[in-house]
Design a protein around this motif. Structure first.
Motif, short mmCIF file in Angstrom:
data_model
loop_
_atom_site.label_atom_id
_atom_site.label_comp_id
_atom_site.label_asym_id
_atom_site.label_seq_id
_atom_site.Cartn_x
_atom_site.Cartn_y
_atom_site.Cartn_z
N GLY A 46 -1.48 5.17 -1.64
CA GLY A 46 -1.34 5.07 -3.07
C GLY A 46 -2.70 5.06 -3.73
N PRO A 47 -2.75 5.36 -5.01
CA PRO A 47 -4.02 5.36 -5.72
C PRO A 47 -4.50 3.95 -5.99
CG PRO A 47 -2.25 5.75 -7.27
CD PRO A 47 -1.63 5.70 -5.89
N TRP A 48 -5.76 3.84 -6.32
CA TRP A 48 -6.32 2.55 -6.72
C TRP A 48 -7.25 2.77 -7.90
CZ3 TRP A 48 -11.55 1.54 -6.70
CH2 TRP A 48 -12.35 2.40 -5.96
N LYS A 49 -7.48 1.67 -8.63
CA LYS A 49 -8.41 1.70 -9.76
C LYS A 49 -9.06 0.33 -9.84
CE LYS A 49 -4.58 0.61 -12.85
NZ LYS A 49 -3.74 1.07 -13.93
N GLY A 50 -10.22 0.28 -10.48
CA GLY A 50 -10.89 -1.00 -10.64
C GLY A 50 -12.30 -0.97 -10.09
N ASP A 51 -12.80 -2.17 -9.80
CA ASP A 51 -14.17 -2.37 -9.36
C ASP A 51 -14.23 -2.39 -7.83
OD1 ASP A 51 -16.79 -3.12 -8.97
OD2 ASP A 51 -16.65 -4.98 -10.14
N GLY A 52 -14.60 -1.26 -7.25
CA GLY A 52 -14.59 -1.11 -5.79
C GLY A 52 -15.82 -1.65 -5.09
N ARG A 53 -16.59 -2.47 -5.74
CA ARG A 53 -17.78 -3.07 -5.12
C ARG A 53 -17.41 -4.40 -4.47
NH1 ARG A 53 -21.33 -4.74 -9.33
NH2 ARG A 53 -19.42 -4.97 -10.51
N PRO A 54 -18.22 -4.86 -3.50
CA PRO A 54 -17.96 -6.20 -2.94
C PRO A 54 -17.90 -7.25 -4.04
CG PRO A 54 -19.53 -5.04 -1.57
CD PRO A 54 -19.32 -4.19 -2.81
N GLY A 55 -16.86 -8.06 -4.00
CA GLY A 55 -16.61 -9.07 -5.02
C GLY A 55 -15.75 -8.56 -6.16
N GLY A 56 -15.58 -7.26 -6.24
CA GLY A 56 -14.77 -6.66 -7.31
C GLY A 56 -13.29 -6.71 -7.00
N THR A 57 -12.49 -6.57 -8.05
CA THR A 57 -11.04 -6.56 -7.92
C THR A 57 -10.53 -5.15 -8.19
OG1 THR A 57 -10.87 -8.87 -8.61
CG2 THR A 57 -8.88 -7.54 -8.81
N ILE A 58 -9.62 -4.71 -7.35
CA ILE A 58 -8.97 -3.43 -7.56
C ILE A 58 -7.47 -3.64 -7.72
CG2 ILE A 58 -10.73 -2.12 -6.29
CD1 ILE A 58 -8.56 -1.91 -3.98
N GLN A 59 -6.83 -2.68 -8.34
CA GLN A 59 -5.38 -2.61 -8.39
C GLN A 59 -5.02 -1.37 -7.58
OE1 GLN A 59 -7.11 -2.66 -11.60
NE2 GLN A 59 -7.17 -4.87 -11.23
N TYR A 60 -4.01 -1.52 -6.71
CA TYR A 60 -3.58 -0.39 -5.90
C TYR A 60 -2.06 -0.27 -5.98
CZ TYR A 60 -2.59 -4.08 -2.51
OH TYR A 60 -2.12 -5.21 -1.90
N GLN A 61 -1.61 0.97 -5.88
CA GLN A 61 -0.18 1.24 -5.93
C GLN A 61 0.30 1.64 -4.55
OE1 GLN A 61 1.11 4.63 -8.28
NE2 GLN A 61 3.02 3.58 -8.78
N MET A 62 1.36 1.00 -4.11
CA MET A 62 1.93 1.30 -2.79
C MET A 62 3.09 2.28 -2.99
SD MET A 62 1.69 -2.47 -1.06
CE MET A 62 2.07 -1.89 0.59
N VAL A 63 2.76 3.58 -3.00
CA VAL A 63 3.74 4.59 -3.34
C VAL A 63 4.84 4.76 -2.30
CG1 VAL A 63 2.15 5.86 -4.83
CG2 VAL A 63 2.32 6.48 -2.41
N GLN A 64 4.63 4.28 -1.09
CA GLN A 64 5.65 4.40 -0.05
C GLN A 64 6.67 3.25 -0.11
OE1 GLN A 64 5.80 7.07 1.83
NE2 GLN A 64 3.79 7.90 1.38
N GLU A 65 6.40 2.24 -0.92
CA GLU A 65 7.29 1.08 -1.03
C GLU A 65 8.30 1.29 -2.15
OE1 GLU A 65 7.01 -1.49 1.18
OE2 GLU A 65 5.35 -0.42 2.08
N GLU A 66 9.46 0.65 -2.03
CA GLU A 66 10.48 0.75 -3.05
C GLU A 66 9.92 0.30 -4.41
OE1 GLU A 66 14.86 -1.14 -4.05
OE2 GLU A 66 14.21 -1.02 -1.95
N GLY A 67 10.08 1.14 -5.40
CA GLY A 67 9.58 0.84 -6.73
C GLY A 67 8.10 1.14 -6.93
N ALA A 68 7.41 1.56 -5.88
CA ALA A 68 5.97 1.88 -5.93
C ALA A 68 5.20 0.82 -6.72
CB ALA A 68 5.75 3.27 -6.52
N PRO A 69 5.23 -0.44 -6.22
CA PRO A 69 4.61 -1.53 -6.97
C PRO A 69 3.08 -1.46 -6.97
CG PRO A 69 5.23 -2.29 -4.78
CD PRO A 69 5.77 -0.89 -4.93
N TRP A 70 2.50 -2.05 -8.01
CA TRP A 70 1.05 -2.23 -8.10
C TRP A 70 0.72 -3.64 -7.65
CZ3 TRP A 70 -2.83 1.16 -9.40
CH2 TRP A 70 -2.42 2.42 -9.86
N SER A 71 -0.38 -3.80 -6.94
CA SER A 71 -0.86 -5.10 -6.48
C SER A 71 -2.36 -5.17 -6.69
CB SER A 71 -0.55 -5.29 -4.99
OG SER A 71 0.84 -5.26 -4.76
N GLU A 72 -2.92 -6.36 -6.49
CA GLU A 72 -4.36 -6.55 -6.63
C GLU A 72 -4.98 -6.97 -5.31
OE1 GLU A 72 -5.65 -9.20 -9.70
OE2 GLU A 72 -5.17 -7.76 -11.27
#
Length: 163
Positions: A46-72
């Motif tokens: 799934g795609p991700w967005k956000g701060d991909g540096r150490p200490g940063g927070t990203i949001q990622y989407q699990m497209v293979q999961e039911e409902g394609a949820p976003w998590s952090e």
């Protein structure tokens, strides 16, 4: 064709590591891009967005999961092209890449406080790494039903019961 489980359990002082690996006939930098660049992770996880540096927070989407949820997740370490570590509310995960004769070995390491749940996590990681292989090879995506529950007993048997 039924996929064959490859995972292993390694005890550690704080619990254990569930390790699932694949080897790719590709340079380490190319495999690194497949697991860190959002347009490429979108093809298998799934795609991700956000701060991909150490200490940063990203949001990622699990497209293979039911409902394609976003998590952090929080990026704990990013050492191109060899190591990516992150934590999410459910897990501390590492991707370790190394150069081998055939190309690149990727180990997905799920750090766990003990073996409880290994029978549920293991098949999922096998599925996702096979999805990565399919995305790189241009072959059809695997079907999760070929992994779970058929691989559950294999993974449950890897680690001794906690006592």
């Amino acid at each position: 064709m039924s996929p064959t489980p490859t995972g292993r359990w390694t005890p550690t002082p704080t619990g254990g590591e569930l390790i699932v690996s694949r080897t790719f006939r590709a340079p380490i930098e190319d495999v690194w891009a497949s697991v860190t660049e959002s347009d490429r992770t979108a093809r298998w996880f799934g795609p991700w967005k956000g701060d991909g540096r150490p200490g940063g927070t990203i949001q990622y989407q699990m497209v293979q999961e039911e409902g394609a949820p976003w998590s952090e997740a929080v990026i704990e370490a990013c050492e191109p092209p060899r190591r990516l570590a992150l934590t999410n509310p459910m897990a501390y995960l590492e991707l370790r890449l190394s150069t081998v004769d055939a190309g690149t070995q990727l180990e997905l390491v799920h750090h766990m406080p003990g073996p409880d749940g290994i029978g549920d996590f293991g098949p999922g990681w096998e599925f996702y790494l096979d999805a990565l292989v399919a995305s790189r090879d241009g072959t059809p995506m695997p079907d999760f039903n070929d992994y779970y529950p058929s691989m559950r007993d294999y993974f449950t048997a890897l680690a001794p019961a906690q006592g």
